[in-house]
Design a protein around this motif. Structure first.
Motif, PDB file in Angstrom:
ATOM      1  N   CYS A 106      35.706 -79.107 161.626  1.00  0.00           N
ATOM      2  CA  CYS A 106      34.567 -78.867 160.746  1.00  0.00           C
ATOM      3  C   CYS A 106      34.081 -80.197 160.199  1.00  0.00           C
ATOM      4  CB  CYS A 106      34.877 -77.876 159.633  1.00  0.00           C
ATOM      5  SG  CYS A 106      35.995 -78.461 158.359  1.00  0.00           S
ATOM      6  N   PHE A 107      32.815 -80.222 159.808  1.00  0.00           N
ATOM      7  CA  PHE A 107      32.180 -81.447 159.334  1.00  0.00           C
ATOM      8  C   PHE A 107      31.534 -81.191 157.989  1.00  0.00           C
ATOM      9  CE2 PHE A 107      28.117 -83.901 159.153  1.00  0.00           C
ATOM     10  CZ  PHE A 107      28.681 -85.152 158.939  1.00  0.00           C
ATOM     11  N   ASN A 108      31.771 -82.095 157.025  1.00  0.00           N
ATOM     12  CA  ASN A 108      31.167 -81.981 155.705  1.00  0.00           C
ATOM     13  C   ASN A 108      29.954 -82.911 155.628  1.00  0.00           C
ATOM     14  OD1 ASN A 108      30.477 -82.077 152.961  1.00  0.00           O
ATOM     15  ND2 ASN A 108      32.584 -81.744 152.317  1.00  0.00           N
ATOM     16  N   PRO A 109      28.736 -82.368 155.611  1.00  0.00           N
ATOM     17  CA  PRO A 109      27.541 -83.226 155.605  1.00  0.00           C
ATOM     18  C   PRO A 109      27.348 -83.987 154.299  1.00  0.00           C
ATOM     19  CG  PRO A 109      26.918 -80.932 155.332  1.00  0.00           C
ATOM     20  CD  PRO A 109      28.386 -80.938 155.620  1.00  0.00           C
ATOM     21  N   CYS A 110      27.963 -83.517 153.207  1.00  0.00           N
ATOM     22  CA  CYS A 110      27.814 -84.198 151.914  1.00  0.00           C
ATOM     23  C   CYS A 110      28.650 -85.473 151.844  1.00  0.00           C
ATOM     24  CB  CYS A 110      28.203 -83.250 150.778  1.00  0.00           C
ATOM     25  SG  CYS A 110      27.166 -81.779 150.671  1.00  0.00           S
ATOM     26  N   SER A 111      29.871 -85.422 152.381  1.00  0.00           N
ATOM     27  CA  SER A 111      30.762 -86.584 152.311  1.00  0.00           C
ATOM     28  C   SER A 111      30.881 -87.324 153.637  1.00  0.00           C
ATOM     29  CB  SER A 111      32.161 -86.125 151.883  1.00  0.00           C
ATOM     30  OG  SER A 111      32.702 -85.228 152.841  1.00  0.00           O
ATOM     31  N   HIS A 112      30.313 -86.770 154.715  1.00  0.00           N
ATOM     32  CA  HIS A 112      30.393 -87.337 156.066  1.00  0.00           C
ATOM     33  C   HIS A 112      31.840 -87.398 156.563  1.00  0.00           C
ATOM     34  CE1 HIS A 112      26.506 -88.852 154.532  1.00  0.00           C
ATOM     35  NE2 HIS A 112      26.108 -88.615 155.765  1.00  0.00           N
ATOM     36  N   LEU A 113      32.654 -86.453 156.119  1.00  0.00           N
ATOM     37  CA  LEU A 113      34.038 -86.400 156.583  1.00  0.00           C
ATOM     38  C   LEU A 113      34.190 -85.353 157.679  1.00  0.00           C
ATOM     39  CD1 LEU A 113      36.079 -86.689 153.245  1.00  0.00           C
ATOM     40  CD2 LEU A 113      35.243 -88.503 154.753  1.00  0.00           C
ATOM     41  N   VAL A 114      35.019 -85.681 158.671  1.00  0.00           N
ATOM     42  CA  VAL A 114      35.334 -84.781 159.787  1.00  0.00           C
ATOM     43  C   VAL A 114      36.785 -84.335 159.638  1.00  0.00           C
ATOM     44  CG1 VAL A 114      35.477 -84.539 162.288  1.00  0.00           C
ATOM     45  CG2 VAL A 114      33.747 -86.052 161.278  1.00  0.00           C
ATOM     46  N   PHE A 115      37.022 -83.027 159.749  1.00  0.00           N
ATOM     47  CA  PHE A 115      38.370 -82.480 159.630  1.00  0.00           C
ATOM     48  C   PHE A 115      38.753 -81.784 160.929  1.00  0.00           C
ATOM     49  CE2 PHE A 115      36.290 -82.347 155.485  1.00  0.00           C
ATOM     50  CZ  PHE A 115      37.157 -83.126 154.729  1.00  0.00           C
ATOM     51  N   ALA A 116      40.014 -81.903 161.306  1.00  0.00           N
ATOM     52  CA  ALA A 116      40.500 -81.280 162.538  1.00  0.00           C
ATOM     53  C   ALA A 116      41.884 -80.703 162.315  1.00  0.00           C
ATOM     54  CB  ALA A 116      40.533 -82.299 163.682  1.00  0.00           C
ATOM     55  N   GLY A 117      42.166 -79.603 163.005  1.00  0.00           N
ATOM     56  CA  GLY A 117      43.496 -79.000 163.009  1.00  0.00           C
ATOM     57  C   GLY A 117      44.011 -78.945 164.432  1.00  0.00           C
ATOM     58  N   THR A 118      45.322 -79.129 164.614  1.00  0.00           N
ATOM     59  CA  THR A 118      45.882 -79.239 165.958  1.00  0.00           C
ATOM     60  C   THR A 118      46.815 -78.087 166.300  1.00  0.00           C
ATOM     61  OG1 THR A 118      47.926 -80.467 165.446  1.00  0.00           O
ATOM     62  CG2 THR A 118      45.874 -81.742 165.549  1.00  0.00           C
ATOM     63  N   THR A 119      47.243 -78.104 167.548  1.00  0.00           N
ATOM     64  CA  THR A 119      48.113 -77.044 168.052  1.00  0.00           C
ATOM     65  C   THR A 119      49.549 -77.158 167.547  1.00  0.00           C
ATOM     66  OG1 THR A 119      48.490 -78.372 170.038  1.00  0.00           O
ATOM     67  CG2 THR A 119      46.756 -76.710 170.147  1.00  0.00           C
ATOM     68  N   VAL A 120      49.892 -78.262 166.890  1.00  0.00           N
ATOM     69  CA  VAL A 120      51.252 -78.411 166.359  1.00  0.00           C
ATOM     70  C   VAL A 120      51.250 -78.562 164.832  1.00  0.00           C
ATOM     71  CG1 VAL A 120      52.224 -79.368 168.473  1.00  0.00           C
ATOM     72  CG2 VAL A 120      51.213 -80.916 166.774  1.00  0.00           C
ATOM     73  N   GLY A 121      50.170 -78.104 164.176  1.00  0.00           N
ATOM     74  CA  GLY A 121      50.177 -78.004 162.732  1.00  0.00           C
ATOM     75  C   GLY A 121      49.704 -79.210 161.955  1.00  0.00           C
ATOM     76  N   TYR A 122      49.138 -80.229 162.627  1.00  0.00           N
ATOM     77  CA  TYR A 122      48.618 -81.398 161.907  1.00  0.00           C
ATOM     78  C   TYR A 122      47.162 -81.157 161.502  1.00  0.00           C
ATOM     79  CZ  TYR A 122      52.513 -84.568 162.883  1.00  0.00           C
ATOM     80  OH  TYR A 122      53.746 -85.180 162.910  1.00  0.00           O
ATOM     81  N   THR A 123      46.784 -81.718 160.347  1.00  0.00           N
ATOM     82  CA  THR A 123      45.372 -81.814 159.971  1.00  0.00           C
ATOM     83  C   THR A 123      45.017 -83.290 159.880  1.00  0.00           C
ATOM     84  OG1 THR A 123      46.014 -81.565 157.641  1.00  0.00           O
ATOM     85  CG2 THR A 123      45.176 -79.620 158.759  1.00  0.00           C
ATOM     86  N   TYR A 124      43.796 -83.606 160.332  1.00  0.00           N
ATOM     87  CA  TYR A 124      43.306 -84.983 160.334  1.00  0.00           C
ATOM     88  C   TYR A 124      41.971 -85.056 159.612  1.00  0.00           C
ATOM     89  CZ  TYR A 124      46.760 -86.053 163.968  1.00  0.00           C
ATOM     90  OH  TYR A 124      47.932 -86.230 164.665  1.00  0.00           O
ATOM     91  N   CYS A 125      41.684 -86.237 159.077  1.00  0.00           N
ATOM     92  CA  CYS A 125      40.393 -86.491 158.448  1.00  0.00           C
ATOM     93  C   CYS A 125      39.903 -87.881 158.840  1.00  0.00           C
ATOM     94  CB  CYS A 125      40.512 -86.388 156.922  1.00  0.00           C
ATOM     95  SG  CYS A 125      38.999 -86.835 156.037  1.00  0.00           S
ATOM     96  N   TRP A 126      38.641 -87.956 159.275  1.00  0.00           N
ATOM     97  CA  TRP A 126      37.992 -89.225 159.588  1.00  0.00           C
ATOM     98  C   TRP A 126      36.687 -89.335 158.794  1.00  0.00           C
ATOM     99  CZ3 TRP A 126      39.741 -85.896 163.404  1.00  0.00           C
ATOM    100  CH2 TRP A 126      40.780 -86.357 164.234  1.00  0.00           C
ATOM    101  N   ASP A 127      36.287 -90.561 158.489  1.00  0.00           N
ATOM    102  CA  ASP A 127      34.988 -90.821 157.866  1.00  0.00           C
ATOM    103  C   ASP A 127      33.997 -91.160 158.978  1.00  0.00           C
ATOM    104  OD1 ASP A 127      32.729 -91.835 156.532  1.00  0.00           O
ATOM    105  OD2 ASP A 127      33.949 -92.576 154.870  1.00  0.00           O
ATOM    106  N   LEU A 128      32.960 -90.340 159.120  1.00  0.00           N
ATOM    107  CA  LEU A 128      32.016 -90.513 160.218  1.00  0.00           C
ATOM    108  C   LEU A 128      31.191 -91.789 160.058  1.00  0.00           C
ATOM    109  CD1 LEU A 128      31.339 -88.925 162.767  1.00  0.00           C
ATOM    110  CD2 LEU A 128      29.468 -87.842 161.534  1.00  0.00           C
TER     111      LEU A 128
END
Length: 435
Positions: free
Chosen positions: A292-314
């Motif tokens: 999912c992508f947050n247009p207000c903060s320009h952050l990208v979030f991802a969830g994986t098949t082994v339970g990790y969540t990630y966040c990047w600044d676009l």
């Protein structure tokens, strides 16, 4: 003097009508003020948008100001005269803080209703409406206020629905290797196979006028919904975006396609030029299952098949944080569009987690309280089962908790003070969070 049919003076009736109307208006004003005084700040803000008369009553009574500055005092913030002038600008901020507080610490009421005759595993929430499907031969559009099924959209017998998205006028469905469009009046169109066929599609996202399909061959293909026959591909990301299948998608308002790969990377492509802009990499090779992508903060979030969540600044294309919140696959993550603070995450272990968007910290872990008895109500539209939700302490071991308290969450969608979840079952749950 002019008289009407009843023999009274027209002028007197007019004067009396004015005075009577004024008395009635003030009576209505007083009654509304009493009713509005029982509401919290968020519900009061919603009432200002109902009509001009309600807006005027609320603003003249200064109920909104009182609640707004009480919230600021309770949170330890100053309420100087300068800040009073900025109340209008602070209302959205207050609503988002209240939303975050409710998700993090509020009481949890869970409403469950039978939405389909067979199990479905997808849901999308927009504009106060909920669309459910995938697994059944019908998609259903629900009102979240009344649980009424507003509309139904049937799937062709020869096709299986893989994924869907919608807006205020149409529903776009991925039917294996074809694209289907349902208008809100029920009319259906299917892309002809001679032009609309592509390698097996796995996911779809729609932002008017384009539907983007993530494909098994590692490409993302873009279809224009407003071509003359709604069957012509006008854009197609023919360059290989990933070596592995595109498993999930997110779209930005400035025409960027974010696609997650089964091999653990996120690709950023320009919708206008079909060119890849950048690639975001995770620290492990586990597949990206949800984005999912947050247009207000320009952050990208991802969830994986082994339970990790990630966040990047676009904006910088750099990783901000990563955290493993489960030992199992994460199927879905979502946030309120205007919220820069909380992220809801669900997966196969059935725990609804609330994360801090900026740090990845787990703020709360929520489950169904299976020990309390079920209450139920029936309105004219649905039979609603009601349960309470509970929050897990930090040291609780999820695997020791009965599965009846935590059915797998296959998809979730976030609204104001609420989260809707699908579980690959006949039932949909709405988690309501209130202080």
């Amino acid at each position: 003097m002019e008289h009407g049919p009843s023999g009274g003076s027209t002028a007197m009736r007019r004067r009396s009508g004015v005075r009577g109307g004024t008395r009635m208006e003030w009576l209505e004003h007083d009654i509304l003020c009493i009713i509005f005084s029982f509401l919290d700040v968020f519900d009061l803000v919603r009432c200002t948008a109902v009509c001009k008369s309600w807006n005027a009553v609320i603003r003249k009574s200064e109920l909104l100001q009182v609640l707004y500055f009480k919230l600021r005092r309770d949170s330890g913030e100053s309420t100087s005269s300068g800040q009073r002038k900025s109340m209008e600008f602070g209302l959205q901020e207050v609503a988002m803080k209240y939303h975050r507080l409710c998700l993090q610490r509020g009481r949890i009421d869970i409403h469950r209703w039978k939405a389909h005759s067979v199990g479905v595993d997808q849901c999308r929430m927009k504009m106060g409406l909920l669309l459910t499907g995938v697994g059944d031969k019908v998609m259903r559009l629900w009102s979240l206020d009344s649980y009424k099924c507003e509309e139904e959209y049937y799937i062709p017998d020869t096709a299986s629905l893989v994924d869907f998205d919608f807006d205020e006028s149409k529903i776009v469905g991925l039917l294996g290797s074809r694209v289907g469009i349902w208008t809100r009046n029920g009319k259906r169109s299917i892309f002809p196979s001679r032009e609309g066929t592509f390698s097996k599609g796995l996911c779809v996202r729609y932002i008017d006028p384009d539907a983007v399909i993530g494909c098994e061959d590692g490409t993302a293909r873009v279809f224009d919904m407003y071509s003359r026959t709604c069957s012509r591909i006008i854009k197609c990301a023919l360059c290989l975006m990933h070596a592995g299948p595109v498993t999930c998608l997110a779209l930005s308002d400035d025409e960027l396609i974010l696609s997650g790969s089964s091999l653990g990377s996120v690709s950023i492509s320009d919708l206008a030029s079909d060119q890849r802009v950048a690639r975001l990499r995770s620290t492990d090779s586990a597949g990206i299952r949800t984005l999912c992508f947050n247009p207000c903060s320009h952050l990208v979030f991802a969830g994986t098949t082994v339970g990790y969540t990630y966040c990047w600044d676009l904006r910088t294309m750099k990783s901000l944080w990563e955290t493993r919140i489960s030992s199992n696959v994460l199927y879905s993550l979502s946030h309120l569009r205007s919220d820069n603070s909380t992220l809801a995450v669900g997966g196969i272990d059935g725990v609804l987690r609330v994360l801090n968007q900026n740090t990845g910290e787990v703020l709360s872990r929520c489950l169904i309280d299976d020990e309390r008895p079920i209450s139920s109500t029936r309105n004219m539209h649905a039979f609603i089962e009601k349960k309470k939700g509970i929050r897990l302490p930090e040291d609780a071991e999820v695997d020791r908790i009965p599965r009846t308290c935590r059915p797998p969450i296959t998809c979730l969608s976030v609204g104001m003070k609420k989260v809707v979840t699908a579980h690959n079952s006949k039932y949909i749950r709405m988690w309501k969070f209130n202080m």
